[in-house]
Design a protein around this motif. Sequence first.
Motif, mmCIF file in Angstrom:
data_model
loop_
_atom_site.group_PDB
_atom_site.id
_atom_site.type_symbol
_atom_site.label_atom_id
_atom_site.label_comp_id
_atom_site.label_asym_id
_atom_site.label_seq_id
_atom_site.Cartn_x
_atom_site.Cartn_y
_atom_site.Cartn_z
ATOM 1 N N LEU A 210 17.617 26.592 21.702
ATOM 2 C CA LEU A 210 16.332 26.516 21.925
ATOM 3 C C LEU A 210 15.568 25.116 21.902
ATOM 4 O O LEU A 210 14.661 24.954 22.941
ATOM 5 C CB LEU A 210 15.435 27.453 20.936
ATOM 6 C CG LEU A 210 16.294 29.185 21.143
ATOM 7 C CD1 LEU A 210 15.322 29.834 20.117
ATOM 8 C CD2 LEU A 210 15.552 29.407 22.397
ATOM 9 N N PHE B 145 12.728 42.829 18.355
ATOM 10 C CA PHE B 145 13.492 42.898 16.906
ATOM 11 C C PHE B 145 13.207 43.945 16.142
ATOM 12 O O PHE B 145 11.957 44.267 16.059
ATOM 13 C CB PHE B 145 13.545 41.343 16.489
ATOM 14 C CG PHE B 145 14.042 40.206 17.266
ATOM 15 C CD1 PHE B 145 13.326 39.856 18.198
ATOM 16 C CD2 PHE B 145 15.537 39.920 17.163
ATOM 17 C CE1 PHE B 145 13.954 38.798 19.068
ATOM 18 C CE2 PHE B 145 16.040 39.165 17.585
ATOM 19 C CZ PHE B 145 15.365 38.339 18.979
ATOM 20 N N ARG C 117 13.700 39.810 9.708
ATOM 21 C CA ARG C 117 14.935 39.359 9.233
ATOM 22 C C ARG C 117 15.922 39.125 10.326
ATOM 23 O O ARG C 117 16.573 38.040 10.522
ATOM 24 C CB ARG C 117 15.459 40.253 8.075
ATOM 25 C CG ARG C 117 16.579 39.504 7.425
ATOM 26 C CD ARG C 117 17.119 40.532 6.193
ATOM 27 N NE ARG C 117 17.741 41.771 6.411
ATOM 28 C CZ ARG C 117 19.128 41.927 6.553
ATOM 29 N NH1 ARG C 117 19.747 40.894 6.337
ATOM 30 N NH2 ARG C 117 19.456 43.115 7.163
ATOM 31 N N GLU C 118 15.800 40.416 11.196
ATOM 32 C CA GLU C 118 16.453 40.218 12.372
ATOM 33 C C GLU C 118 16.233 39.074 13.227
ATOM 34 O O GLU C 118 16.951 38.477 14.031
ATOM 35 C CB GLU C 118 16.389 41.676 12.973
ATOM 36 C CG GLU C 118 17.556 41.899 13.958
ATOM 37 C CD GLU C 118 17.438 43.259 14.727
ATOM 38 O OE1 GLU C 118 17.175 44.135 14.223
ATOM 39 O OE2 GLU C 118 17.170 43.201 16.008
ATOM 40 N N ALA D 144 17.380 35.717 11.747
ATOM 41 C CA ALA D 144 18.867 35.435 11.891
ATOM 42 C C ALA D 144 19.143 35.262 13.312
ATOM 43 O O ALA D 144 19.950 34.076 13.517
ATOM 44 C CB ALA D 144 19.525 36.813 11.534
ATOM 45 N N ALA D 145 18.453 35.786 14.385
ATOM 46 C CA ALA D 145 18.871 35.450 15.523
ATOM 47 C C ALA D 145 18.371 33.853 15.816
ATOM 48 O O ALA D 145 19.056 33.217 16.706
ATOM 49 C CB ALA D 145 17.925 36.353 16.741
ATOM 50 N N ILE D 146 17.276 33.745 15.568
ATOM 51 C CA ILE D 146 16.513 32.250 15.854
ATOM 52 C C ILE D 146 17.549 31.171 15.082
ATOM 53 O O ILE D 146 17.769 30.172 15.878
ATOM 54 C CB ILE D 146 15.300 32.088 15.242
ATOM 55 C CG1 ILE D 146 14.410 33.077 16.176
ATOM 56 C CG2 ILE D 146 14.784 30.598 15.228
ATOM 57 C CD1 ILE D 146 14.135 32.578 17.491
ATOM 58 N N THR E 95 20.704 31.410 14.611
ATOM 59 C CA THR E 95 21.604 31.201 15.469
ATOM 60 C C THR E 95 21.679 30.378 16.810
ATOM 61 O O THR E 95 22.451 29.411 17.282
ATOM 62 C CB THR E 95 22.407 32.564 15.937
ATOM 63 O OG1 THR E 95 22.677 33.505 14.737
ATOM 64 C CG2 THR E 95 23.510 32.358 16.507
ATOM 65 N N LYS E 96 20.530 30.644 17.221
ATOM 66 C CA LYS E 96 20.225 29.816 18.561
ATOM 67 C C LYS E 96 19.231 28.638 18.710
ATOM 68 O O LYS E 96 18.823 27.956 19.388
ATOM 69 C CB LYS E 96 19.259 30.805 19.326
ATOM 70 C CG LYS E 96 20.141 32.069 19.990
ATOM 71 C CD LYS E 96 20.065 32.095 21.470
ATOM 72 C CE LYS E 96 21.065 32.658 22.325
ATOM 73 N NZ LYS E 96 21.074 32.703 23.498
ATOM 74 N N THR F 209 23.180 39.537 16.511
ATOM 75 C CA THR F 209 23.271 39.629 15.034
ATOM 76 C C THR F 209 23.102 41.026 14.814
ATOM 77 O O THR F 209 21.803 41.550 14.987
ATOM 78 C CB THR F 209 22.255 38.709 14.511
ATOM 79 O OG1 THR F 209 22.480 37.248 14.919
ATOM 80 C CG2 THR F 209 22.642 38.752 12.711
ATOM 81 N N ILE G 177 16.878 35.683 23.371
ATOM 82 C CA ILE G 177 16.879 35.012 21.847
ATOM 83 C C ILE G 177 17.983 35.843 21.114
ATOM 84 O O ILE G 177 18.814 35.286 20.224
ATOM 85 C CB ILE G 177 15.681 35.161 21.116
ATOM 86 C CG1 ILE G 177 14.754 34.056 21.751
ATOM 87 C CG2 ILE G 177 15.753 34.645 19.701
ATOM 88 C CD1 ILE G 177 13.282 34.083 21.489
ATOM 89 N N SER G 178 18.046 37.272 21.569
ATOM 90 C CA SER G 178 19.132 38.051 20.546
ATOM 91 C C SER G 178 20.234 38.236 21.524
ATOM 92 O O SER G 178 20.961 38.871 21.174
ATOM 93 C CB SER G 178 18.528 39.316 20.555
ATOM 94 O OG SER G 178 18.285 39.995 21.789
ATOM 95 N N VAL H 129 9.092 30.635 23.106
ATOM 96 C CA VAL H 129 9.224 29.814 21.894
ATOM 97 C C VAL H 129 8.235 28.695 22.518
ATOM 98 O O VAL H 129 8.244 28.147 23.768
ATOM 99 C CB VAL H 129 10.694 29.061 21.991
ATOM 100 C CG1 VAL H 129 10.802 27.970 20.795
ATOM 101 C CG2 VAL H 129 11.561 30.056 21.646
ATOM 102 N N ALA I 137 17.768 29.580 29.441
ATOM 103 C CA ALA I 137 18.992 29.519 29.179
ATOM 104 C C ALA I 137 20.195 28.575 29.635
ATOM 105 O O ALA I 137 19.728 27.894 30.583
ATOM 106 C CB ALA I 137 19.852 30.858 29.586
ATOM 107 N N VAL J 296 14.642 33.463 28.308
ATOM 108 C CA VAL J 296 15.476 33.369 27.280
ATOM 109 C C VAL J 296 15.752 34.442 26.537
ATOM 110 O O VAL J 296 14.990 35.210 25.942
ATOM 111 C CB VAL J 296 15.225 31.806 26.314
ATOM 112 C CG1 VAL J 296 14.121 32.316 25.654
ATOM 113 C CG2 VAL J 296 16.411 31.576 25.728
#
Lengths: 197, 68
Positions: free
Chosen positions: A93, A76, A80-81, A84-86, A88-89, B31, B26-27, A7, A194, B24
């Motif tokens: 981040l 990923f 779409r996956e 969705a993960a981004i 959530t996080k 999901t 991310i997953s 990121v 993290a 990090v």
Amino acid sequence: MIHVYGVVEELRELPPVTGVDGAPLERRELNGLELVVSDVAVEAVSQEAVLRHAQVVEGLMSRSEAVLPAQFGRPFGDERELAAAISTKANELERGLDRVRGCVELGLRVAAPSESPAAQSGTEYMQARLAEEQALAKLDEPLARLSRASTRGAYLVPAESVEAFQEEVRRLQAENPELTIVCTGPWPPYSFGAEEA
Amino acid sequence: MSSQSLQQQVTLLELVDRVLNKGVVISGDITLSVADVDLVYVGLRLLLSSVSTLEEQNEPVLAGRALP
């Protein structure tokens, strides 16, 4: 699959290299965050891929205000996956970018003189690691003072404090001649992306 | 071992360790797609997933079992 390098914040340009599988680097914007990714057929852990990943992350660090390196090996399936993960996080981040902005990671390894990495039994390895832990704890205080954060053997150091940090390592080495102190880096902040659990 | 080659060996080890073990994830809060429904499990150690998704990713099939 989509391989993620990290990121980034205010990335000026992509580094002039291709990604781990030879595909071009690409930028994605999701939830107000910018990611750098590339297409991979399969996420193979080869020396070449690992080094290329590291090279890209280094390139991102020198071309942006902040980078959160992503861990290798977590591709990923599709956009779409990833999205969705981004989503959530996203907050985590953002906090990560705040934490690492303007900083680099410096690593610290300590060895006793008798340690020979090649010829160790499992027990010897564990004993050496314990000795290293104890030595790192002893050296930690002056180094932590120059850091924004620290975790085992790694320090998150503002760029302007790097020289002072390295000087401090030299001083600690001189004060502890029985140890071999190795300071590695500067690295992108792999160990500080993290949040503490 | 010279101090320079020790430094180089340590640096390479450190690089591989950072790339593979740090960074990090991310997953991390998984999901997963189950049919067309996305299920988000945060902080739980129980995963449900379509077998084909996991097999494609070369992950061991964990459907319905708690992780060790």
